[in-house]
Design a protein around this motif. Structure first.
Motif, short mmCIF file in Angstrom:
data_model
loop_
_atom_site.label_atom_id
_atom_site.label_comp_id
_atom_site.label_asym_id
_atom_site.label_seq_id
_atom_site.Cartn_x
_atom_site.Cartn_y
_atom_site.Cartn_z
N ASN A 229 0.82 -1.21 0.00
CA ASN A 229 0.00 0.00 0.00
C ASN A 229 0.86 1.26 0.00
OD1 ASN A 229 -2.36 -1.46 -0.07
ND2 ASN A 229 -2.71 -1.39 2.13
N TYR A 230 2.04 1.17 0.60
CA TYR A 230 2.96 2.31 0.53
C TYR A 230 3.36 2.55 -0.93
CZ TYR A 230 7.19 5.12 1.00
OH TYR A 230 8.15 6.11 0.87
N ALA A 231 3.63 1.46 -1.65
CA ALA A 231 3.97 1.58 -3.06
C ALA A 231 2.79 2.14 -3.87
CB ALA A 231 4.41 0.22 -3.61
N LEU A 232 1.57 1.70 -3.53
CA LEU A 232 0.38 2.22 -4.23
C LEU A 232 0.15 3.69 -3.92
CD1 LEU A 232 -2.08 -0.81 -3.86
CD2 LEU A 232 -0.68 -0.16 -5.84
N TYR A 233 0.55 4.12 -2.73
CA TYR A 233 0.52 5.55 -2.41
C TYR A 233 1.49 6.30 -3.31
CZ TYR A 233 2.54 9.63 -0.05
OH TYR A 233 3.07 10.86 0.23
N LYS A 234 2.68 5.73 -3.53
CA LYS A 234 3.67 6.34 -4.40
C LYS A 234 3.16 6.44 -5.85
CE LYS A 234 7.28 7.39 -1.89
NZ LYS A 234 7.77 8.80 -1.82
N VAL A 235 2.32 5.47 -6.25
CA VAL A 235 1.73 5.52 -7.59
C VAL A 235 0.96 6.82 -7.78
CG1 VAL A 235 0.01 4.45 -9.11
CG2 VAL A 235 1.60 3.01 -7.83
N THR A 236 0.26 7.27 -6.73
CA THR A 236 -0.55 8.49 -6.83
C THR A 236 0.28 9.76 -6.63
OG1 THR A 236 -1.12 8.57 -4.47
CG2 THR A 236 -2.53 7.23 -5.92
N ILE B 50 -3.92 15.58 0.62
CA ILE B 50 -4.62 14.35 1.00
C ILE B 50 -3.89 13.16 0.40
CG2 ILE B 50 -6.79 13.06 0.89
CD1 ILE B 50 -8.20 15.79 0.58
N ASN B 51 -3.51 12.23 1.24
CA ASN B 51 -2.81 11.03 0.77
C ASN B 51 -3.81 9.95 0.36
OD1 ASN B 51 -0.37 12.26 1.40
ND2 ASN B 51 -0.35 11.42 3.48
N MET B 52 -3.66 9.48 -0.85
CA MET B 52 -4.47 8.37 -1.34
C MET B 52 -3.56 7.36 -2.03
SD MET B 52 -8.06 10.07 -2.68
CE MET B 52 -7.56 11.70 -3.21
N ALA B 53 -4.10 6.21 -2.35
CA ALA B 53 -3.32 5.16 -3.01
C ALA B 53 -4.17 4.58 -4.14
CB ALA B 53 -2.94 4.07 -2.01
#
Length: 767
Positions: A618-625, A640-643
């Motif tokens: 999920n940290y990596a998916l956050y980086k995707v955004t 706002i942090n999203m993933a």
């Protein structure tokens, strides 16, 4: 001789004997007929008198101390529920808001688990959060309170009759008083039939030369509506009178009056007939019957005489005139004081739009509800018995999702020949509850539900499952692990050779695992997939909640599998819930018409994948955004942090995006029903729908605690080797610390020697 004497009997005596026999036979037939009618009446009154539609409710809004919710969001909910803004709330369904304080008379409501009475509440806000909730009814502060759920729709049966049952104790006392005074003033004195009223009406009608007054009692009207046709004949009128006598003999006046209040026809809503004051109250005034004021009560009673002739939306002058007549009758009977009488005869009708009873609302979501309800209540008679179905629908999420789909597709369609279609789901991460479903760009269409039934290749949306499979082996893989990004050729189905390429047709030699996922690189993903094993990836996909079968071939690592949007959303619900699987659902409980729980959703979850590994993913998916294929999310919502993850299939046939904030997962598919190329990537088609949806609401920033054993670790960006903090060309990312070896060299590349110095403890107690 005896026979001769009988034949010689006088003729009048023979006629009398025949007449008595005939009369006796008639009495027997009449008695048998009355027994038949009585059995018919008893069967109907004792069982379900009507087919009552299942009432479908949205989720109740729960307000809690400390909850991050704005006053605007709560006021929107109150407007939806038909609450009335007043200066000083003192009655059910009223509120006042000023300076971060909401005063509310929350309605009594029978929830699925318990009945809650009227509550006088004060809710205060501070800094965008609820600071206190005071229940003045109980005289204390409370931690939480729930508003009653919104009645979304009713699943009307083939009878074409729609109603909402009420009891005498749930309607204002003035309503039955007004009804009997106007329609049947001798109701409590007669025995079902009032001969004098019939005679009086006959005389009036003869004088007028037409029918201007009826002589039927309320009991006769009830008998006619429940058991008889609209045929105008003497036979039907006699049958009506007989049934009225039987009804009055068998049942109390209150039972008869209650049945009448639920049976009386008061409106036509499209092809559906609106019966009973319970539903009519919502249809005309958008509120429950117990909140009707004297003017509204008089309006409903006025319409009993002829709902079509006194239709307030078509003939308001007629209705006002007759309403005022009803009010005058109440005033003259001392049931209304002079002040209220003057007030209400001079007030407008105050009609609602009627939208609250519009049928066919949100058909894609209701489609899922119906499917679940068919499994929950297999007996169709139960579904037509007035059950209350409590669902997970968030009406604001639903409306925003519908708006986002329609507006975004309208914009995207301008440059494309292929007709675009879409599907979208919004689900709650922690509960698995579905908040919204959109089945196509025509959100009012009841046909093919793409969100549930369309099966399309999911492309790069499968990649998180590949990377999660690797991260569940923390001694071998972490976010800094180097992956080959070099040409590769594999044997695929039927012996064909397959050479995957990155979207930009470039090879980078070697990249870190997090970089490969963030930028959705194909070749490193395939290499990683073959390294961890296709069977292991398939197992991970299954653990995430996917039940569909798919071929275990190399191309599956890039999404060569067909899933529905709801199945894809299920996969991302498990990912966003740190590996905890909860089946997606819309129905939470079903309650009978008399508020007995028939079915309740069992609480269920299963920890399907490792929590630590899922956190890293999920940290990596956050980086995707933030810096990857979905970086437009970070650009549009910088605070706002999203993933999330984009997905694109071969020849640009399907555009996907699944993303989540703190509370909800959103899955969007954009494509063409004929599977023609739409020339849109995941970031060009589905992602804009997601962004536009989030712009319509207030997404909550991701907030996830570090699972036990996780921390920030430091790696050499080129080799992936563990290093010390602060080195140039190093990367710092979350990692499962216990699985990492200690740093082997310092920032200058020199080996780090293990210290042989013993602690004082070792010196005292060690070897």
């Amino acid at each position: 001789m005896a026979k001769k004497r009988k034949d010689n009997l006088p003729k009048p005596r023979r006629l009398r004997g025949f007449f008595f026999k005939l009369m006796f036979l008639g009495l027997v037939v009449f008695a048998a007929y009355m027994v038949y009618l009585d059995a018919q009446i008893k069967h109907t009154f004792s069982g379900n008198k009507w087919e009552v539609p299942a009432q479908i409710y949205a989720r109740p809004l729960v307000l809690e101390k400390g909850l991050e919710i704005t006053p605007k969001e709560v006021l929107e909910e109150l407007k939806l529920l038909g609450y009335r803004k007043v200066a000083s709330p003192d009655s059910s369904g009223e509120y006042h808001y000023s300076k971060n304080t909401l005063i509310l008379q929350r309605r009594a409501f029978h929830f699925a688990d318990t009945r809650e009475g009227l509550r006088h509440l004060r809710i205060n806000w501070r800094g965008g959060r609820i600071s206190t909730i005071t229940d003045h009814s109980a005289g204390r502060e409370v931690g939480s309170v729930r508003l009653e759920p919104w009645l979304v729709t009713r699943l009307v049966s083939s009878s074409q009759e729609d109603r909402m049952l009420v009891t005498l104790d749930t309607v204002p006392e003035l309503l039955p008083i007004a009804l009997t005074l106007v329609e049947d003033k001798d109701f409590y004195e007669h025995h079902g039939v009032a001969p004098l009223s019939i005679l009086r009406a006959l005389i009036v009608n003869i004088k007028a030369g037409r029918t201007v007054q009826g002589g039927s009692t309320l009991t006769q009207q009830l008998a006619k509506n429940l058991f008889l046709t609209r045929e105008r004949s003497l036979v039907r009128k006699v049958k009506e009178a007989l049934m009225a006598l039987l009804i009055d003999a068998r049942y109390s006046k209150n039972e008869i009056l209650q049945a009448y209040l639920n049976e009386v026809f008061l409106a036509q809503n499209g092809e559906m007939a609106v019966h009973g004051v319970g539903l009519a109250s919502y249809f005309y005034f958008d509120r429950p019957a117990n909140e009707l004021n004297p003017g509204e009560i008089a309006t409903l009673v006025a319409m009993v005489k002829g709902p079509s002739y006194y239709n307030p939306r078509r003939y308001p002058e007629r209705v006002i005139e007759r309403r005022n007549l009803v009010l005058r009758i109440l005033f003259e009977a001392n049931k209304l004081n002079r002040t209220d009488y003057k007030r209400y005869i001079n007030s407008p009708i105050g009609l609602a739009t009627g939208d609250s009873l519009a049928k066919g609302k949100h058909p894609a979501f209701m489609d899922k509800v119906k499917r679940e309800l068919t499994e929950i209540l297999a007996d169709p008679n139960l579904r037509d018995s007035g059950v209350k179905v409590f669902t997970t629908l968030d009406i604001y999420a639903q409306r925003r999702a519908e708006k986002a789909v329609k507006q975004t597709l309208q914009s995207l369609q301008k440059d494309r020949k292929a007709a675009l279609q879409a599907a979208m789901l919004v689900t709650n991460i922690s509960s698995g509850e579905i908040r919204a479903i959109v089945g196509g760009k025509d959100t009012a269409f009841k046909g093919f539900n793409r969100a549930l039934d369309a099966r399309r290749q999911i492309g790069s949306l499968i990649k998180p499952a590949v990377y999660l499979t690797a991260l569940e082996d923390p001694t071998t893989f972490n976010l800094a692990s180097p992956l080959d990004d070099k040409p590769i050729t594999l044997k695929s189905t039927g012996g064909k050779m397959w050479s995957p390429k990155n979207e930009d047709k470039k090879f980078r030699g070697q990249v870190s695992l997090i970089h490969a996922l963030t930028n959705s690189l194909n070749v490193p993903t395939v290499n990683l997939g073959m390294q961890v094993g296709l069977n292991n990836i398939a197992h991970t996909v299954s653990q995430l909640g996917v039940k569909s079968a798919f071929r275990k071939v190399p191309s599956m690592t890039l999404g060569a599998m067909a899933l529905s949007p709801i199945e894809t959303n299920q996969m991302y619900q498990t990912l966003s819930n740190t590996g905890r699987y909860i089946p997606l659902h819309t129905v939470t409980s079903v309650v009978s018409a008399n508020n007995r729980v028939l079915w309740k959703k069992a609480e269920f979850y299963s920890q399907r994948v490792d929590e630590g590994a899922t956190y890293l993913l999920n940290y990596a998916l956050y980086k995707v955004t933030q810096e990857g294929t979905a970086k437009r999310v970070g650009q549009n919502f910088p605070n706002i942090n999203m993933a999330g993850k984009t997905g694109t299939t071969d020849d640009f046939r399907d555009s996907w995006f699944s993303g989540f904030d703190r509370n909800n997962v959103v899955t969007v598919w954009v494509g063409n029903d004929d599977n023609k190329p739409i020339n849109l990537t995941g970031s060009g088609g589905a992602l804009p729908v997601f962004i536009n949806y989030q712009k319509l609401q207030q997404p909550k920033s991701l907030s996830r605690r570090f699972p036990k054993g996780l921390g920030i670790a430091h790696f050499d960006a080129a080799t992936g080797a563990v290093t010390v903090a602060g080195c140039p060309n190093s990367m710092s990312v979350p990692a499962i610390l216990d699985a990492l070896p200690p740093p082997a060299q310092d920032c200058t590349g020199n080996p780090i020697k293990k210290s042989n110095k013993k602690s004082w403890w070792d010196k005292l107690f060690g070897d």
